[in-house]
Design a protein around this motif. Sequence first.
Motif, PDB file in Angstrom:
ATOM      1  N   MET A   1       5.121   7.128  -6.099  1.00 43.54           N
ATOM      2  CA  MET A   1       4.794   5.788  -6.599  1.00 43.54           C
ATOM      3  C   MET A   1       3.292   5.487  -6.643  1.00 43.54           C
ATOM      4  O   MET A   1       2.895   4.457  -7.202  1.00 43.54           O
ATOM      5  CB  MET A   1       5.475   4.725  -5.737  1.00 43.54           C
ATOM      6  N   GLY A   2       2.515   6.326  -6.026  1.00 39.65           N
ATOM      7  CA  GLY A   2       1.081   6.033  -5.977  1.00 39.65           C
ATOM      8  C   GLY A   2       0.750   5.207  -4.759  1.00 39.65           C
ATOM      9  O   GLY A   2       1.509   4.278  -4.443  1.00 39.65           O
ATOM     10  N   PRO A   3      -0.376   5.503  -4.079  1.00 42.21           N
ATOM     11  CA  PRO A   3      -0.682   4.779  -2.837  1.00 42.21           C
ATOM     12  C   PRO A   3      -1.192   3.371  -3.116  1.00 42.21           C
ATOM     13  O   PRO A   3      -1.947   3.164  -4.061  1.00 42.21           O
ATOM     14  CB  PRO A   3      -1.781   5.632  -2.204  1.00 42.21           C
ATOM     15  N   PRO A   4      -0.759   2.380  -2.321  1.00 43.46           N
ATOM     16  CA  PRO A   4      -1.321   1.043  -2.486  1.00 43.46           C
ATOM     17  C   PRO A   4      -2.761   1.002  -1.934  1.00 43.46           C
ATOM     18  O   PRO A   4      -3.137   1.868  -1.157  1.00 43.46           O
ATOM     19  CB  PRO A   4      -0.382   0.148  -1.675  1.00 43.46           C
ATOM     20  N   ARG A   5      -3.501  -0.009  -2.342  1.00 39.45           N
ATOM     21  CA  ARG A   5      -4.918  -0.041  -1.930  1.00 39.45           C
ATOM     22  C   ARG A   5      -5.060  -0.649  -0.531  1.00 39.45           C
ATOM     23  O   ARG A   5      -5.389  -1.822  -0.387  1.00 39.45           O
ATOM     24  CB  ARG A   5      -5.706  -0.859  -2.939  1.00 39.45           C
ATOM     25  N   LEU A   6      -4.727   0.131   0.460  1.00 40.74           N
ATOM     26  CA  LEU A   6      -4.804  -0.354   1.859  1.00 40.74           C
ATOM     27  C   LEU A   6      -5.506   0.715   2.702  1.00 40.74           C
ATOM     28  O   LEU A   6      -5.002   1.131   3.745  1.00 40.74           O
ATOM     29  CB  LEU A   6      -3.391  -0.613   2.405  1.00 40.74           C
ATOM     30  N   ARG A   7      -6.681   1.126   2.260  1.00 38.90           N
ATOM     31  CA  ARG A   7      -7.338   2.283   2.880  1.00 38.90           C
ATOM     32  C   ARG A   7      -7.632   2.061   4.387  1.00 38.90           C
ATOM     33  O   ARG A   7      -7.352   2.930   5.209  1.00 38.90           O
ATOM     34  CB  ARG A   7      -8.648   2.564   2.141  1.00 38.90           C
ATOM     35  N   LEU A   8      -8.139   0.886   4.732  1.00 41.33           N
ATOM     36  CA  LEU A   8      -8.504   0.629   6.144  1.00 41.33           C
ATOM     37  C   LEU A   8      -7.268   0.690   7.045  1.00 41.33           C
ATOM     38  O   LEU A   8      -7.317   1.179   8.178  1.00 41.33           O
ATOM     39  CB  LEU A   8      -9.192  -0.717   6.280  1.00 41.33           C
ATOM     40  N   LEU A   9      -6.145   0.206   6.520  1.00 41.50           N
ATOM     41  CA  LEU A   9      -4.910   0.221   7.323  1.00 41.50           C
ATOM     42  C   LEU A   9      -4.419   1.662   7.528  1.00 41.50           C
ATOM     43  O   LEU A   9      -3.942   2.008   8.618  1.00 41.50           O
ATOM     44  CB  LEU A   9      -3.808  -0.604   6.653  1.00 41.50           C
ATOM     45  N   TYR A  10      -4.584   2.498   6.495  1.00 39.77           N
ATOM     46  CA  TYR A  10      -4.183   3.905   6.662  1.00 39.77           C
ATOM     47  C   TYR A  10      -5.035   4.579   7.739  1.00 39.77           C
ATOM     48  O   TYR A  10      -4.527   5.294   8.610  1.00 39.77           O
ATOM     49  CB  TYR A  10      -4.371   4.717   5.372  1.00 39.77           C
ATOM     50  N   ILE A  11      -6.337   4.320   7.647  1.00 35.36           N
ATOM     51  CA  ILE A  11      -7.234   4.964   8.639  1.00 35.36           C
ATOM     52  C   ILE A  11      -6.880   4.464  10.051  1.00 35.36           C
ATOM     53  O   ILE A  11      -6.822   5.233  11.017  1.00 35.36           O
ATOM     54  CB  ILE A  11      -8.717   4.694   8.295  1.00 35.36           C
ATOM     55  N   GLY A  12      -6.586   3.162  10.123  1.00 37.86           N
ATOM     56  CA  GLY A  12      -6.155   2.584  11.418  1.00 37.86           C
ATOM     57  C   GLY A  12      -4.906   3.286  11.940  1.00 37.86           C
ATOM     58  O   GLY A  12      -4.789   3.608  13.139  1.00 37.86           O
ATOM     59  N   PHE A  13      -3.983   3.535  11.016  1.00 36.74           N
ATOM     60  CA  PHE A  13      -2.731   4.214  11.396  1.00 36.74           C
ATOM     61  C   PHE A  13      -3.037   5.639  11.889  1.00 36.74           C
ATOM     62  O   PHE A  13      -2.449   6.102  12.863  1.00 36.74           O
ATOM     63  CB  PHE A  13      -1.786   4.263  10.196  1.00 36.74           C
ATOM     64  N   ILE A  14      -3.996   6.296  11.206  1.00 40.62           N
ATOM     65  CA  ILE A  14      -4.370   7.670  11.610  1.00 40.62           C
ATOM     66  C   ILE A  14      -4.930   7.664  13.039  1.00 40.62           C
ATOM     67  O   ILE A  14      -4.607   8.527  13.865  1.00 40.62           O
ATOM     68  CB  ILE A  14      -5.418   8.257  10.622  1.00 40.62           C
ATOM     69  N   PHE A  15      -5.733   6.628  13.324  1.00 39.46           N
ATOM     70  CA  PHE A  15      -6.301   6.542  14.690  1.00 39.46           C
ATOM     71  C   PHE A  15      -5.196   6.343  15.724  1.00 39.46           C
ATOM     72  O   PHE A  15      -5.240   6.894  16.816  1.00 39.46           O
ATOM     73  CB  PHE A  15      -7.345   5.419  14.768  1.00 39.46           C
ATOM     74  N   ILE A  16      -4.174   5.562  15.366  1.00 46.37           N
ATOM     75  CA  ILE A  16      -3.040   5.362  16.281  1.00 46.37           C
ATOM     76  C   ILE A  16      -2.317   6.692  16.495  1.00 46.37           C
ATOM     77  O   ILE A  16      -1.956   7.060  17.624  1.00 46.37           O
ATOM     78  CB  ILE A  16      -2.088   4.284  15.741  1.00 46.37           C
TER      79      ILE A  16
END
Lengths: 95, 610
Positions: free
Chosen positions: A27-42
């Motif tokens: 479907m293509g990624p939504p524009r939530l880059r900061l939240l993804y990076i936050g999730f990666i840190f978690i």
Amino acid sequence: MFQENEVLNLILALISILMFAFIFKKMGPPRLRLLYIGFIFILCGYLFTVIEGVIWLEFFNLLEHLCYAISGILFAAGCLSIIRHSTSEQAKNNV
Amino acid sequence: MYENIIVGLDLIATIAFGVALLFAVRIPRSIMDQPSKTFLALCLGIYVFVGLSNILEHGQITDCLDHYEDYVEIFFPLFFLFFIYSVITKQELNSRKLAEKAARHALKDWEDIFQASGNPTLILDAEHDVISANRATVGATGKSKEALVGMKCYEIMHGTDQPPEGCPMEKMLISGHCETVEMEVEALGSVFLVSCTPMLDDEGNLQKVIHIATDITESKQVEEEKKTLEDQLRQAQKMEAVGRLAGGIAHDFNNILTAIIGYSNMLQMKMAEDDPLLTDVEQILSSSQKAARLTQSLLAFSRQQIIHPKPVRLNEIVVSVEKLLLRLIGEHIELKTNLTDKNFTIMADSGQIEQVMMNLATNARDAMSEGGMLTISTELVELDKQFIKTHAYDVKPGMYSLICFTDTGEGMDEDTRKRIFEPFFTTKELGRGTGLGLAIIYGIVKQHNGFVDVYSKPGEGTTFKIYLPIIKSAIAETKAEIIPPPRGGTETVLVAEDDEVVRTITKAILDRFGYKVIEAVDGEDAVIRFKENKDKIDLVILDVIMPKKNGKMAYDDIKKLWPEIKAIFTSGYTKDFVDKKGILEEGINFIPKPISANELLRKMREVLDK
């Protein structure tokens, strides 16, 4: 020794990453880059939690909490950017 | 120390997640729907709870939660996954809605363009069946859109049950690309440029055909009118060129005839009445007169003959020649006249107009060898700018008299019709026609500022229409002119003529009638001779066209030497022609060639006795 819930967390997080990859591809990624990076840190926090049970307890424990703190800041910044984006979109529409 | 750092980091994490939670709650619904916001809030709430538990635990405040936060934490990846999925689904839904809206707009735009097109446009399937028709088609065919749908395109356009020959759709089905064909669509009563464009799917299969019919009737008419005008202009230019050529030949020929007639006259005068050679001389003179008439005809065609226009009534001319025409056409042809009761006047040379009618009647007679009817009618017509523009006539708009000569003869084809006014063009057998009759008509009518139109088809007879401008002035009474016999004199005359033969015969005639003659070979020589003999010379006779100095220039120089000098000009061209060229002034004495001895002598006495 590492705890079962910590391993389970890590497995669930890894599965969720695989699912993200699948969904994003379709479907293509939504524009939530900061939240993804936050999730990666978690996710990193989960990893360090598991590792601290094996070696260098204090160091990896510190890294784990540091990851959560960074993740919190990224989530806050991410949500703020969503609000700002919506405000500027509204202003554009009003014009 | 270590524990303090951990507690500090947990504090930062808790506050940051708390702030993020507050922001998440405030995200507008237009950006993020409620389920997404709920899942995000749950994710953030989990870490507010986890951070708080860690502070309590690592700060050694209380251990009441007993690591529950570790179990709560398990839900974070799940909720985050739901959150992301929810956001993507919503985003997908939004983009689908946007795409649908764009597609609806595009469809509406296309439909608007399709309907607004002024050209009848159809959308067809591969079997010629109409799928859709625009408003222009509905308007042009008079059928409703519903009635048109399902009909075959050729049924609508041509009223046939088969595609017509050269059908662009058939061609397109064979070639596979756009085909355009010009065709007459009977149902719409117009000429159309019909194009068929295939619409293919991704695999190249024919889906639909766009059938556009562009009405080109008007542009075709304009094109045809333009072509007609070009033809007429070319014809007029050709006639002009031929006229100039004929006039030029007539001019040179007149010089030769002047010598022949002059010497023959001289011979005749010298011969005794019982001289056996007198008959031969008379034959020479008779043939010369015929030749002079021929040059006169050529001059008539080239509009260089002298005409004497006077106000005359056209109907009266027709009535006056009617009996003559009856005799001319013979008993096997019926003559019918249909004259208008309107009493209008034209400025014309009656003799010339009679000549036109005689020539037309002769032509009609020859076209009706088996008998028939010749109808002569007159009318008063108004020619507007549009008519003149359409027919490319070099005349002014206004009221015109119209004489129609209609015969029921053989008629003629288009190629013949285009050439009939050319001199020496004839369809008659050898010896029957000179080919100058219609050329003379053309020249005379043109000289009267009118024009001739011909309508004819093989087997359907011919109509000549002659248009002459009418005038308002009253008709002048004409008196018969009494021509006095020629007389000689003793005066001295300077004759300037570059043609030696003409000069010599002129001298011989003048010598015979008692005049003293001084000869000059050109304009310059004329001025020199005049200077030498200016006290003796009473009259100068000057040819208008001469080498070195023309007649007018020589006359001007002579006038400077003696302003009272009398002069007569001669030329193979007519006075009108010479006037038009701006060579001579108004009121000068002029004799056109070929000059007869009597005419010259009469004119000389007239000028000398003034």
